[in-house]
Design an enzyme around this catalytic site. Structure first.
Site, PDB file in Angstrom:
ATOM      1  CE1 TYR A 144      -2.846  -3.183   0.775  1.00  0.00           C
ATOM      2  CE2 TYR A 144      -4.300  -1.448   0.894  1.00  0.00           C
ATOM      3  CZ  TYR A 144      -4.221  -2.706   0.802  1.00  0.00           C
ATOM      4  OH  TYR A 144      -5.201  -3.682   0.824  1.00  0.00           O
ATOM      5  CE  LYS A 202       3.713 -17.567   0.734  1.00  0.00           C
ATOM      6  NZ  LYS A 202       3.185 -18.895   1.135  1.00  0.00           N
ATOM      7  CG  ASP A 246       0.572 -19.920   2.854  1.00  0.00           C
ATOM      8  OD1 ASP A 246       1.086 -19.294   3.489  1.00  0.00           O
ATOM      9  OD2 ASP A 246       0.918 -20.989   2.307  1.00  0.00           O
ATOM     10  CG  ASP A 290      -6.952  -4.916   3.263  1.00  0.00           C
ATOM     11  OD1 ASP A 290      -8.180  -4.649   3.792  1.00  0.00           O
ATOM     12  OD2 ASP A 290      -6.924  -4.270   2.092  1.00  0.00           O
ATOM     13  CG  ASP A 322     -12.478  -7.308   5.328  1.00  0.00           C
ATOM     14  OD1 ASP A 322     -11.955  -6.631   6.181  1.00  0.00           O
ATOM     15  OD2 ASP A 322     -12.712  -7.211   4.085  1.00  0.00           O
TER      16      ASP A 322
END
Length: 335
Positions: A125, A174, A207, A231, A235
């Protein structure tokens, strides 16, 4: 005692109605705020010709505390995300997204209490290096992680955990693939974790974290991660407790903070007295905690818990048949 002045951005779609409900609740609980209203989003575009007018920026800067309804950024017309713009403008580096199980919702889980701490300004971002070739066949974007930015959000997560009496922090990354950016974040995470021996520290590849959140979400307490992963994960966590309508968000910087509903503006139900105001009410509770008004926050939270648990005048998404005003009245009655 000087009254605290709050900048209020009603927002678009259902924003004005759920913000109005929240202000009624804050007033009824005796919070005694002054409110200064400002436009942003499509409403501002129509009224002022820009998504975030300078007057709005000035008010946010002046009052330092903002309560914000959902905003609409026009898609595919070259407009930059309003939320990203505000976060960068006021250096709101930390995004706090708590989710808590409420008895009486349609959620699949019953004992969720997870806080996602998301770095708000870097990573994918950062907006750096976004290019598309002239033939439209090749696109690039640059992810930027700095040691300073990583350390800042990690320390924030641990200090928040310590303040709230939380026991465990999970750093999500990651680094097995993104060895440079995620690798740096993980390295700093391990260094910061060593400073807080009283808090259990774990690390998890993103993941696997997604899978674990679905299979065994009770294992999580505080999750801290970079912007893009945060982000997505926040959610996912909202889905564990009934959806975005049950999830608030806080954007916090050194001396400025914006508290918001995290769901969209839902233009399809705007003006129909159907919206559930819980997300922005919970954001207001984050605001009260930030202002060290925990007694008021607890009072409102208990009222909200009772309304939802008893199904008293709840909205359709909570299994009821009532609208925004009835739901708000049920809260006001308890306050």
């Amino acid at each position: 005692m000087t009254k605290q002045t709050i900048t209020v951005i009603p927002g678009d779609g259902i924003g004005p109605s759920i913000i109005e409900a929240t202000i009624k609740v804050l007033d009824k609980a005796g919070c005694n705020f002054n409110y200064e209203f400002a436009d942003a989003g499509l409403t501002a575009l129509e009224n002022h010709g820009e998504l975030v007018p300078q007057e709005t920026l000035n008010l946010i800067e002046k009052n330092k505390i903002t309560l914000k309804g959902p905003l609409t950024t026009p898609v595919g017309e070259g407009f930059t995300s309003i939320n990203v713009t505000l976060r960068k403008q006021f250096k709101l580096y930390a995004n706090l997204r708590p989710v808590l199980s409420f008895k009486g919702t349609k959620a699949r889980y019953e004992n969720i209490d997870i806080l996602t701490v998301r770095e708000n300004t870097q990573g994918m971002y950062s907006g750096a290096g976004q290019t598309v070739s002239e033939d439209g066949l090749h696109a690039e974007a640059t992810s930027i992680i700095t040691r300073e930015g990583a350390e800042k959000i990690l320390v924030f997560a641990y200090e928040t955990a310590r303040k709230e009496g939380r026991k465990k922090v999970t750093a999500v990354h990651k680094a097995n693939i993104l060895k440079s950016t995620s690798g740096l974040f993980l390295k700093v995470a391990r260094e910061v974790a060593a400073r807080y021996p009283e808090i259990e520290s774990t690390e998890m590849i993103v993941d696997n974290c997604c899978m674990q959140l679905v299979m065994n979400p009770e294992q999580f307490d505080v999750i801290v991660t970079t912007n893009l992963f945060g982000d997505i994960l926040s959610d996912l966590c909202a889905g564990l407790v009934g959806g975005l309508g049950m999830a608030p968000g806080a954007n916090i910087g050194e001396d400025c903070a914006i508290f918001e509903a995290v769901h969209g503006s839902a233009p399809d139900i705007a003006g129909k007295n159907l919206a559930n105001p819980t997300s922005v009410i919970l954001a207001a509770l984050q605001m009260l905690e930030y202002l060290e008004m925990s007694d008021k926050a607890e009072k409102i939270r208990n009222a909200l818990i009772d309304v939802i648990a008893t199904g008293d005048r709840t909205t359709r998404d909570l299994g009821g048949s009532h609208g925004t005003t009835d739901f708000t009245d049920a809260l006001l009655d308890r306050l």
